[in-house]
Scaffold this active site. Structure first.
Site, PDB file in Angstrom:
ATOM      1  N   ARG A  25      42.502  23.543  30.545  1.00 60.26           N
ATOM      2  CA  ARG A  25      42.096  24.412  31.617  1.00 60.26           C
ATOM      3  C   ARG A  25      40.651  24.942  31.176  1.00 60.26           C
ATOM      4  O   ARG A  25      40.890  25.604  30.038  1.00 60.26           O
ATOM      5  CB  ARG A  25      42.920  25.258  31.986  1.00 60.26           C
ATOM      6  CG  ARG A  25      42.799  26.176  33.091  1.00 60.26           C
ATOM      7  CD  ARG A  25      44.072  26.867  33.560  1.00 60.26           C
ATOM      8  NE  ARG A  25      43.621  27.767  34.481  1.00 60.26           N
ATOM      9  CZ  ARG A  25      43.307  29.115  34.172  1.00 60.26           C
ATOM     10  NH1 ARG A  25      43.386  29.433  33.224  1.00 60.26           N
ATOM     11  NH2 ARG A  25      43.014  29.935  35.447  1.00 60.26           N
ATOM     12  N   HIS A  60      45.905  39.089  40.893  1.00 59.75           N
ATOM     13  CA  HIS A  60      45.713  37.571  40.511  1.00 59.75           C
ATOM     14  C   HIS A  60      46.541  37.411  39.307  1.00 59.75           C
ATOM     15  O   HIS A  60      46.523  38.102  38.210  1.00 59.75           O
ATOM     16  CB  HIS A  60      44.085  37.710  40.287  1.00 59.75           C
ATOM     17  CG  HIS A  60      43.802  36.381  39.587  1.00 59.75           C
ATOM     18  ND1 HIS A  60      43.545  35.327  40.233  1.00 59.75           N
ATOM     19  CD2 HIS A  60      43.191  36.080  38.439  1.00 59.75           C
ATOM     20  CE1 HIS A  60      43.283  34.440  39.652  1.00 59.75           C
ATOM     21  NE2 HIS A  60      43.039  34.563  38.319  1.00 59.75           N
TER      22      HIS A  60
END
Length: 82
Positions: free
Chosen positions: A21, A11
């Site tokens: 974010r 990931h």
């Protein structure tokens, strides 16, 4: 659980430097005493041995906490080929 039949991807996040974010993580897992072993249906026709020694979720979590992100986290549990 797949005995090496299916590979997981690492990931990685590619963040947009122009926008804010927000991330949330959730860690879940079985009880610490749960044994981890390949699913019998994923052993080829039942003839293939497991590539890994059976271990508990506690054993796995302990190895994760003492390893680096780049480490092979299942390496500790691999059976040595004869």
């Amino acid at each position: 659980m797949t005995n090496g039949r299916f590979k997981s991807v690492r990931h990685r996040v590619v963040a947009n430097s122009r926008k804010a974010r927000i991330s949330m993580i959730y860690f879940g897992g079985p009880p610490l005493c749960e044994k981890i072993a390949p699913l019998p249906s994923l052993l080829i026709q039942g003839d293939q041995d497991s590539l890994y020694n059976e271990f508990t979720w506690f054993d796995y979590k302990t190895s994760v906490y003492t390893s680096r992100l780049s480490d092979n986290r299942l390496g500790l549990f691999e059976k040595i080929a004869a």
